[in-house]
Design an enzyme around this catalytic site. Sequence first.
Site, short mmCIF file in Angstrom:
data_model
loop_
_atom_site.label_atom_id
_atom_site.label_comp_id
_atom_site.label_asym_id
_atom_site.label_seq_id
_atom_site.Cartn_x
_atom_site.Cartn_y
_atom_site.Cartn_z
CE1 TYR A 195 -2.17 3.52 2.40
CE2 TYR A 195 -3.52 2.54 0.74
CZ TYR A 195 -3.25 3.33 1.65
OH TYR A 195 -4.16 4.67 1.90
CG ASP A 251 5.79 3.71 0.26
OD1 ASP A 251 4.74 3.40 0.20
OD2 ASP A 251 6.35 4.08 1.54
CE LYS A 306 2.66 4.73 7.68
NZ LYS A 306 1.35 4.73 8.25
P1 KE4 Z 1 -0.52 8.33 4.44
O1 KE4 Z 1 -1.08 9.13 3.33
O2 KE4 Z 1 -1.56 7.76 5.18
O3 KE4 Z 1 0.16 9.31 5.56
O4 KE4 Z 1 0.56 7.40 3.98
C1 KE4 Z 1 0.29 6.34 3.02
C2 KE4 Z 1 1.10 5.17 3.06
C3 KE4 Z 1 2.14 5.24 2.32
N1 KE4 Z 1 3.13 3.98 2.24
C4 KE4 Z 1 2.99 3.23 3.27
C5 KE4 Z 1 3.89 2.15 3.15
C6 KE4 Z 1 1.93 3.24 4.21
O5 KE4 Z 1 1.85 2.40 5.02
C7 KE4 Z 1 1.15 4.36 3.98
C8 KE4 Z 1 0.03 4.52 5.23
N2 KE4 Z 1 -0.06 3.49 6.01
C9 KE4 Z 1 -1.49 3.12 6.63
C10 KE4 Z 1 -1.57 2.09 7.39
N3 KE4 Z 1 -0.39 1.04 7.39
C11 KE4 Z 1 -1.93 4.25 7.20
C12 KE4 Z 1 -3.19 3.95 8.06
C13 KE4 Z 1 -4.44 4.49 7.62
O6 KE4 Z 1 -4.72 4.54 6.11
O7 KE4 Z 1 -5.24 5.27 8.53
#
Ligand code: KE4
Length: 425
Positions: free
Chosen positions: A145, A240, A268
């Site tokens: 993701y 990523d 994060k």
């Molecule tokens: P954000 O747009 O949510 O800040 O980041 C997206 C993203 C990009 N790349 C990786 C590897 C990620 O894990 C994420 C976001 N992770 C999710 C859960 N693993 C965030 C939680 C959510 O969607 O509320």
Amino acid sequence: MIINKVSEELYSKAVGYIPGGVNSPVRAFRSVGLCPHFIKSGQGSHIVDEDGNDFIDYVCSWGPLILGHANPEVLDAISRTMRDGTSFGAPTRREIDMAELISELVPSIEMVRLVSSGTEATMSAIRLARGYTGREKIVKFSGCYHGHSDGLLAKAGSGAATFSIPDSLGAPKSLVEQTIVLPYNDLEGVRECFQSMPGQIAAIIVEPIAGNMGVVKPLAGFLEGLRDICSSNGSLLIFDEVISGFRVALGGAQELYGVIPDLTCLGKIIGGGLPVGAFGGPRKIMEFLAPVGGVYQAGTLSGNPLAVSAGLATLRILKRDNPYPSLEEKSSRLTRGLAEILSRKSLKNTVNRLGSLFSVFFDMESVTNYEEAIKADKSRFNTFFAKMLDQGIYLAPSAFEAWFVSTAHSDQDIDYTLNCAERSL
Ligand code: KE4
């Protein structure tokens, strides 16, 4: 026994104003079939909900809080900064400090552009790779993701995997067609794909340690193989590291595995709990970005003073204190304990861990890709989740997410968590 009364009242009101009552789907607890807890406060490794229930938190805001909740030094940095204002829409000294520190800690990043989320970071990195190579196709891996930009919501992990919505409504077919989805850890499949589309692939984007199908580590040679394939095909390798960056090592997965990507996406931890994302790489690629080059990318709150001060404080603490050995020790004790309990109860399981990032797969002996991850026993996870929650252990409400251990998790927290697991299983 956890009382969830106030949260249930709040939830019934929230769903009247916010789709699903939440501002991010995975928070809705739908995958585990429970009502979400509305959190009131956090301190260190603990969070307290609106009913006053206290939990040991292994979500840590989905990764950012490697130092735990309300770290005093981070709060102090934010409060000192906010007295001078919150946002200017103009360059500030602090953004140079952040860029310099990221570049020092992740040497492959010669230049960096700050944004406000991981989604923005990966979306922008993909556009930059397309602009730099003049190509349109990208390769991603099922179960990974990379945020919710249209082209990347193809067989996505995390929330999409939890809801088993491999492709999202609304993502234009014309765009998703440019995204090729291959099985994680299948290097031969990547080779065949590139051979079938010579000169057409702009980039591979990969979580060097996957954290959105549960934790899945790269098999030996996988990342090195991606590096070679990209180099020999004039494509860019994008790591990523939104989860793995500053989590598995100060220099992230690329430091751990010694594989250098062309572009790195971060998020994060670099915001220390406030909204920050970033993408970076060599000057020759990054200067394709506006206002120098022709790839447009922008953001009103990119490099926001408050968010950057929280991120800077966090990175400086990680650099100063090097918490990784103790995170390793605590996390390995926790996962060894969990595996031992599961085995003793003759429950087949596999625990995939790297540093303070791990997940437990029920009823599987090994999980090396998404196709295997979705075979894990989800209902057993859901029962485990509910019993742990009932004893005050707050896990990610999905079998496709990770556990995060912070520097604030104490030995007592680990002991108590293992006792709860014993009772839950
Ligand atoms: P954000 O747009 O949510 O800040 O980041 C997206 C993203 C990009 N790349 C990786 C590897 C990620 O894990 C994420 C976001 N992770 C999710 C859960 N693993 C965030 C939680 C959510 O969607 O509320």
